[in-house]
Design a protein around this motif. Structure first.
Motif, PDB file in Angstrom:
ATOM      1  N   PRO A  19       0.814  -1.233   0.000  1.00  0.00           N
ATOM      2  CA  PRO A  19       0.000   0.000   0.000  1.00  0.00           C
ATOM      3  C   PRO A  19       0.838   1.270   0.000  1.00  0.00           C
ATOM      4  O   PRO A  19       0.437   2.292  -0.556  1.00  0.00           O
ATOM      5  CB  PRO A  19      -0.829  -0.128   1.290  1.00  0.00           C
ATOM      6  CG  PRO A  19      -0.105  -1.123   2.129  1.00  0.00           C
ATOM      7  CD  PRO A  19       0.576  -2.057   1.187  1.00  0.00           C
ATOM      8  N   VAL A  20       2.010   1.210   0.627  1.00  0.00           N
ATOM      9  CA  VAL A  20       2.960   2.326   0.641  1.00  0.00           C
ATOM     10  C   VAL A  20       4.325   1.754   0.268  1.00  0.00           C
ATOM     11  O   VAL A  20       4.735   0.729   0.810  1.00  0.00           O
ATOM     12  CB  VAL A  20       3.020   3.010   2.026  1.00  0.00           C
ATOM     13  CG1 VAL A  20       4.071   4.106   2.017  1.00  0.00           C
ATOM     14  CG2 VAL A  20       1.661   3.566   2.407  1.00  0.00           C
ATOM     15  N   LEU A  21       5.019   2.414  -0.657  1.00  0.00           N
ATOM     16  CA  LEU A  21       6.278   1.876  -1.166  1.00  0.00           C
ATOM     17  C   LEU A  21       7.464   2.527  -0.464  1.00  0.00           C
ATOM     18  O   LEU A  21       7.703   3.730  -0.632  1.00  0.00           O
ATOM     19  CB  LEU A  21       6.392   2.122  -2.670  1.00  0.00           C
ATOM     20  CG  LEU A  21       5.244   1.610  -3.546  1.00  0.00           C
ATOM     21  CD1 LEU A  21       5.533   1.907  -5.018  1.00  0.00           C
ATOM     22  CD2 LEU A  21       5.025   0.116  -3.344  1.00  0.00           C
ATOM     23  N   PRO A  22       8.236   1.769   0.322  1.00  0.00           N
ATOM     24  CA  PRO A  22       9.473   2.333   0.872  1.00  0.00           C
ATOM     25  C   PRO A  22      10.512   2.488  -0.232  1.00  0.00           C
ATOM     26  O   PRO A  22      10.734   1.574  -1.035  1.00  0.00           O
ATOM     27  CB  PRO A  22       9.905   1.287   1.909  1.00  0.00           C
ATOM     28  CG  PRO A  22       9.250   0.015   1.472  1.00  0.00           C
ATOM     29  CD  PRO A  22       7.989   0.395   0.767  1.00  0.00           C
ATOM     30  N   THR A  23      11.114   3.654  -0.335  1.00  0.00           N
ATOM     31  CA  THR A  23      12.126   3.923  -1.357  1.00  0.00           C
ATOM     32  C   THR A  23      13.397   4.430  -0.685  1.00  0.00           C
ATOM     33  O   THR A  23      13.392   4.797   0.489  1.00  0.00           O
ATOM     34  CB  THR A  23      11.629   4.972  -2.367  1.00  0.00           C
ATOM     35  OG1 THR A  23      11.346   6.202  -1.670  1.00  0.00           O
ATOM     36  CG2 THR A  23      10.368   4.497  -3.073  1.00  0.00           C
ATOM     37  N   VAL A  24      14.478   4.442  -1.438  1.00  0.00           N
ATOM     38  CA  VAL A  24      15.762   4.912  -0.918  1.00  0.00           C
ATOM     39  C   VAL A  24      15.841   6.425  -1.115  1.00  0.00           C
ATOM     40  O   VAL A  24      15.741   6.914  -2.248  1.00  0.00           O
ATOM     41  CB  VAL A  24      16.932   4.207  -1.616  1.00  0.00           C
ATOM     42  CG1 VAL A  24      18.260   4.669  -1.027  1.00  0.00           C
ATOM     43  CG2 VAL A  24      16.796   2.689  -1.480  1.00  0.00           C
ATOM     44  N   PHE A  25      16.025   7.146  -0.044  1.00  0.00           N
ATOM     45  CA  PHE A  25      16.044   8.610  -0.081  1.00  0.00           C
ATOM     46  C   PHE A  25      17.136   9.116  -1.030  1.00  0.00           C
ATOM     47  O   PHE A  25      18.290   8.721  -0.952  1.00  0.00           O
ATOM     48  CB  PHE A  25      16.283   9.159   1.327  1.00  0.00           C
ATOM     49  CG  PHE A  25      16.270  10.657   1.400  1.00  0.00           C
ATOM     50  CD1 PHE A  25      15.076  11.358   1.414  1.00  0.00           C
ATOM     51  CD2 PHE A  25      17.463  11.377   1.430  1.00  0.00           C
ATOM     52  CE1 PHE A  25      15.060  12.742   1.474  1.00  0.00           C
ATOM     53  CE2 PHE A  25      17.452  12.761   1.487  1.00  0.00           C
ATOM     54  CZ  PHE A  25      16.245  13.438   1.504  1.00  0.00           C
ATOM     55  N   GLY A  26      16.735   9.998  -1.946  1.00  0.00           N
ATOM     56  CA  GLY A  26      17.690  10.608  -2.868  1.00  0.00           C
ATOM     57  C   GLY A  26      17.906   9.836  -4.150  1.00  0.00           C
ATOM     58  O   GLY A  26      18.702  10.256  -4.988  1.00  0.00           O
ATOM     59  N   TYR A  27      17.203   8.719  -4.346  1.00  0.00           N
ATOM     60  CA  TYR A  27      17.389   7.900  -5.552  1.00  0.00           C
ATOM     61  C   TYR A  27      16.043   7.670  -6.239  1.00  0.00           C
ATOM     62  O   TYR A  27      15.021   7.493  -5.576  1.00  0.00           O
ATOM     63  CB  TYR A  27      18.001   6.539  -5.200  1.00  0.00           C
ATOM     64  CG  TYR A  27      19.426   6.618  -4.712  1.00  0.00           C
ATOM     65  CD1 TYR A  27      20.496   6.493  -5.598  1.00  0.00           C
ATOM     66  CD2 TYR A  27      19.711   6.814  -3.362  1.00  0.00           C
ATOM     67  CE1 TYR A  27      21.804   6.560  -5.147  1.00  0.00           C
ATOM     68  CE2 TYR A  27      21.015   6.885  -2.897  1.00  0.00           C
ATOM     69  CZ  TYR A  27      22.055   6.756  -3.803  1.00  0.00           C
ATOM     70  OH  TYR A  27      23.354   6.824  -3.355  1.00  0.00           O
TER      71      TYR A  27
END
Length: 360
Positions: free
Chosen positions: A192-200
């Motif tokens: 439901p929510v996608l964790p992503t790598v900050f700055g990429y």
């Protein structure tokens, strides 16, 4: 007498689909479907044989049925049923070794098709913009399915040297998506929510399930005039998508996480069984990966029906609406891009599909 085709990994959705499809080929006389567990789906008129490719018994199956074409699809990044990572690795690596050993001893085998992955290139900060089939990875995958795929291809190259009379085709698929995907990345995109790598914001490529079926069929046949279906080929749809574009088209918000903390998030998601957020997937979602498909078109003679964007659209429709309507997310991103501190108006490019000549 037509071809006698043996297909491994038929309990998986992809293997079952290919078995049903290859039976319609007028040049195929019989299809032998092999897996350690009985499939939950239909296999048509194929003859199902319960066999674990990790065991030497697979050699008897090849001999008893005088198999001349082997399509090895039992190389996967996701466990089937209750199996864990250990079972997956054993099937991928040890199973492939046993199968290749059986093929090497078989006097009837003439063609071998291997399902591999573009993950063999890895994902690293100094990667080239576009990988070709001969580009060495900057950093070899250190674990997970990507490492399995590297080992599998190494064994296949050894087999090809020992049996130069057998036509060997290795298909390196980009991330496979469609209405019924079965991969760790599909599980991640379904969150439901996608964790992503900050700055990429990595570039991604996809290939549609239907195109996977079509190219496997081309690889299993005798080559058409003017084409060659022996060798190694990258298989992907045209164009690329950024992860941010994927999230907007899914209507799923992202939660940027600092790189050192991403591993903790991945461990938590694995613990609760939501998705296999492995280190190799974290690297993909950090640095991305794009491959050239020139050889797929010019040598193999295959042109996918679906672009990367069209493939993702099919997947998005199958997932249903996310937390936020895609139109609302796109408008919000557009308004943010128009603010003075972002560098000026974004025009219509905030959710455009990226494409490069190298990825063609």
């Amino acid at each position: 007498m037509g071809k006698i085709v043996l297909v491994t990994g038929v309990a998986r959705q992809l293997g079952g689909r290919f078995v049903r499809r290859i039976q319609r080929d007028p040049g195929v006389d019989r299809v032998i479907a092999v897996d350690a567990v009985a499939p939950a789906h239909q296999l048509g008129d194929a003859e199902f044989v319960t066999a674990d490719i990790r065991q030497p018994a697979i050699a008897r199956v090849l001999a008893e049925h005088s198999v001349d074409t082997v399509v090895h699809l039992d190389v996967s990044g996701k466990a089937l049923g209750a199996g864990g990572r250990t079972t997956v690795k054993e099937t991928n690596v040890i199973g492939t070794m046993q199968l290749l050993g059986a093929c090497q001893k078989s006097p009837t085998v003439q063609r071998l098709v291997i399902k591999s992955s573009t993950s063999v290139y890895g994902s690293a900060p100094r990667d080239p913009a576009v990988f070709t089939e001969t580009t060495p990875p900057k950093s070899l995958p250190s674990g997970g399915f990507a490492k399995d795929a590297v080992e599998v291809e190494g064994y296949v190259r050894g087999f090809a040297r020992r049996r130069p009379d057998v036509a060997v085709c290795v298909l390196r698929f980009a991330n496979i998506l469609g209405p019924e995907p079965d991969s760790p990345l599909a599980d991640y995109l379904a969150l439901p929510v996608l964790p992503t790598v900050f700055g990429y914001d990595p570039r991604l490529q996809f290939v549609h399930e239907d195109d996977v079926m079509a190219v496997l069929e081309i690889a299993a046949r005798e080559p058409r005039r003017g084409t060659l279906n022996s060798g190694t080929f990258n298989i992907a749809g045209d164009g690329v998508l950024l992860l941010s574009q994927c999230s907007r088209r899914l209507g799923r918000p992202t939660v940027p996480v600092l790189l050192p903390a991403v591993t903790w998030v991945g461990s938590a998601l694995r613990t609760i069984g939501m998705t296999d957020f492995s280190p190799e997937q974290i690297r993909l979602l950090t640095h991305g990966r794009v491959v050239s498909t020139v050889q797929m078109r010019e040598t193999l003679g295959f042109r996918p029906r679906f672009t990367t964007a069209e493939t993702f659209a099919e997947f998005a429709r199958s997932r249903g609406p996310g937390l936020l309507p895609p139109e609302l997310m796109s408008r919000a991103v557009g308004r943010l891009a128009d603010l003075p501190f972002t560098g000026g108006p974004a025009g219509g490019g905030t959710d455009a599909t990226h494409s490069t000549h190298g990825a063609r």
